[in-house]
Write a protein that holds these residues in place. Sequence first.
Motif, PDB file in Angstrom:
ATOM      1  N   GLY A 185      96.056 -23.309  -7.468  1.00  0.00           N
ATOM      2  CA  GLY A 185      95.047 -23.529  -6.437  1.00  0.00           C
ATOM      3  C   GLY A 185      95.110 -24.939  -5.902  1.00  0.00           C
ATOM      4  O   GLY A 185      95.770 -25.821  -6.464  1.00  0.00           O
ATOM      5  N   VAL A 186      94.452 -25.151  -4.792  1.00  0.00           N
ATOM      6  CA  VAL A 186      94.209 -26.473  -4.224  1.00  0.00           C
ATOM      7  C   VAL A 186      92.702 -26.643  -4.219  1.00  0.00           C
ATOM      8  O   VAL A 186      91.975 -25.743  -3.778  1.00  0.00           O
ATOM      9  N   LEU A 187      92.219 -27.765  -4.743  1.00  0.00           N
ATOM     10  CA  LEU A 187      90.776 -27.902  -4.953  1.00  0.00           C
ATOM     11  C   LEU A 187      90.009 -28.118  -3.648  1.00  0.00           C
ATOM     12  O   LEU A 187      89.087 -27.376  -3.337  1.00  0.00           O
ATOM     13  N   ALA A 188      90.361 -29.144  -2.907  1.00  0.00           N
ATOM     14  CA  ALA A 188      89.614 -29.475  -1.694  1.00  0.00           C
ATOM     15  C   ALA A 188      90.521 -30.250  -0.747  1.00  0.00           C
ATOM     16  O   ALA A 188      91.540 -30.806  -1.160  1.00  0.00           O
ATOM     17  N   LEU A 189      90.135 -30.289   0.506  1.00  0.00           N
ATOM     18  CA  LEU A 189      90.887 -30.988   1.546  1.00  0.00           C
ATOM     19  C   LEU A 189      90.022 -32.114   2.103  1.00  0.00           C
ATOM     20  O   LEU A 189      88.896 -31.873   2.550  1.00  0.00           O
ATOM     21  N   PHE A 190      90.550 -33.334   2.078  1.00  0.00           N
ATOM     22  CA  PHE A 190      89.809 -34.497   2.556  1.00  0.00           C
ATOM     23  C   PHE A 190      90.557 -35.140   3.716  1.00  0.00           C
ATOM     24  O   PHE A 190      91.717 -35.546   3.561  1.00  0.00           O
ATOM     25  N   GLY A 201      93.542 -18.627  -2.939  1.00  0.00           N
ATOM     26  CA  GLY A 201      94.041 -18.383  -4.277  1.00  0.00           C
ATOM     27  C   GLY A 201      95.466 -18.871  -4.461  1.00  0.00           C
ATOM     28  O   GLY A 201      95.935 -19.765  -3.757  1.00  0.00           O
ATOM     29  N   GLU A 202      96.171 -18.229  -5.413  1.00  0.00           N
ATOM     30  CA  GLU A 202      97.525 -18.657  -5.768  1.00  0.00           C
ATOM     31  C   GLU A 202      98.482 -18.592  -4.576  1.00  0.00           C
ATOM     32  O   GLU A 202      99.227 -19.538  -4.319  1.00  0.00           O
ATOM     33  N   ALA A 203      98.486 -17.480  -3.867  1.00  0.00           N
ATOM     34  CA  ALA A 203      99.437 -17.306  -2.770  1.00  0.00           C
ATOM     35  C   ALA A 203      99.191 -18.311  -1.654  1.00  0.00           C
ATOM     36  O   ALA A 203     100.141 -18.913  -1.122  1.00  0.00           O
ATOM     37  N   LEU A 247      93.397 -18.114 -14.635  1.00  0.00           N
ATOM     38  CA  LEU A 247      93.216 -19.543 -14.368  1.00  0.00           C
ATOM     39  C   LEU A 247      92.845 -19.786 -12.909  1.00  0.00           C
ATOM     40  O   LEU A 247      91.947 -20.585 -12.604  1.00  0.00           O
ATOM     41  N   ALA A 248      93.509 -19.093 -11.993  1.00  0.00           N
ATOM     42  CA  ALA A 248      93.216 -19.260 -10.570  1.00  0.00           C
ATOM     43  C   ALA A 248      91.789 -18.831 -10.252  1.00  0.00           C
ATOM     44  O   ALA A 248      91.083 -19.491  -9.469  1.00  0.00           O
ATOM     45  N   ALA A 249      91.326 -17.744 -10.868  1.00  0.00           N
ATOM     46  CA  ALA A 249      89.956 -17.284 -10.642  1.00  0.00           C
ATOM     47  C   ALA A 249      88.950 -18.290 -11.176  1.00  0.00           C
ATOM     48  O   ALA A 249      87.899 -18.528 -10.557  1.00  0.00           O
ATOM     49  N   ALA A 250      89.248 -18.917 -12.315  1.00  0.00           N
ATOM     50  CA  ALA A 250      88.351 -19.925 -12.886  1.00  0.00           C
ATOM     51  C   ALA A 250      88.264 -21.147 -11.983  1.00  0.00           C
ATOM     52  O   ALA A 250      87.193 -21.749 -11.824  1.00  0.00           O
ATOM     53  N   ILE A 251      89.390 -21.527 -11.373  1.00  0.00           N
ATOM     54  CA  ILE A 251      89.380 -22.661 -10.446  1.00  0.00           C
ATOM     55  C   ILE A 251      88.517 -22.350  -9.231  1.00  0.00           C
ATOM     56  O   ILE A 251      87.702 -23.176  -8.799  1.00  0.00           O
TER      57      ILE A 251
END
Length: 332
Positions: free
Chosen positions: A128-133, A305-307, A277-281
């Motif tokens: 995943g990628v958390l956030a975009l700043f 998600g992952e893709a 793990l991706a769902a938890a993120i």
Amino acid sequence: MSHPFPFTSRRGLLAAGASSLLAAPFGRAWAAGDIAGGKTISLVVSYPAGGGADAMARLIAPRLAEALGQPVIVDNKPGASGTVAAGQVARAAPDGATLLLDASSFAVNPALFDKLPYDSATAFAPLGVLALFPNVLVCTASFEARALADVLRLARARPGALAYASSGNGSAQHLAGALFEGMAKVDMTHIPYRGGGPALNDVMGGQVPLFFANVASSLGHIQSGRLRALAVTSKLRSRVLPEVPSMEEAGLKGYEVLEWNPVLAPAGVPAPVRAKLAAAIRKAMADAEVLGRVRALGGEVFGGGEAQAARFLTAQQALWAQVVRERRITRE
């Protein structure tokens, strides 16, 4: 006007939130987590404690632990623009117990380094990628430019005469300026500093007119009038600078520069473990407090998600490889 946050950068605000979250119990015992037999999961962070990547890790670690039902710790392994941590995770057992939390430099390093201790394209499974700043193009308050069009006019009138500061060669601010030069077809002078703080101070002092600044660290100075915001580097306007146009709105079509934090596992992690793990993120980033803190810093949660993360990383690597090559950017 004073800065709306009691910190000078997004790392400060995130760190404060992370400290309170880590100190607060979740009110229930761990469930029986099944990743790597339920052992502690390490978030290996590519930058030192107190930095932006570290603060994001400490903000989400308790939420990941709650979602997964097993402990999650933050393990800082700084060095060589994040490649030390990435190399450690690339070599780790692919059981989901060792994860990499990196920064946007992950997409730049393959082009900046002659050789890496791993293959960025094959050594990791993006989760995943958390956030975009976004960043924001700011200028000295006394500078004559009042809009992006003025910067373009000045740069085209005297090639090389207009300068912009950055926190160092190959930094996010340098790359934002290099992409700007390439897309706007202008030549400016890059002035590298040893860190964003000294660069920001010299822009406010009038030594260098332009800087692609972090939104959170520059917001108070923009509001006080010490800096003038000309355009944000995201495709859409920032929630915290709603009156400032995006580069696209201001006339530079297709321009977008974002800072972000990916989470990756070693390649070979089984698909069910990756999915969990991706769902938890995603669950951690949807938490109301986490979402609020990200937005307060001018960012937006990635949401995919992952893709989607994998496609995003591939696109970012291609973009910065082209910029580094065309602008002949080096680490020194």
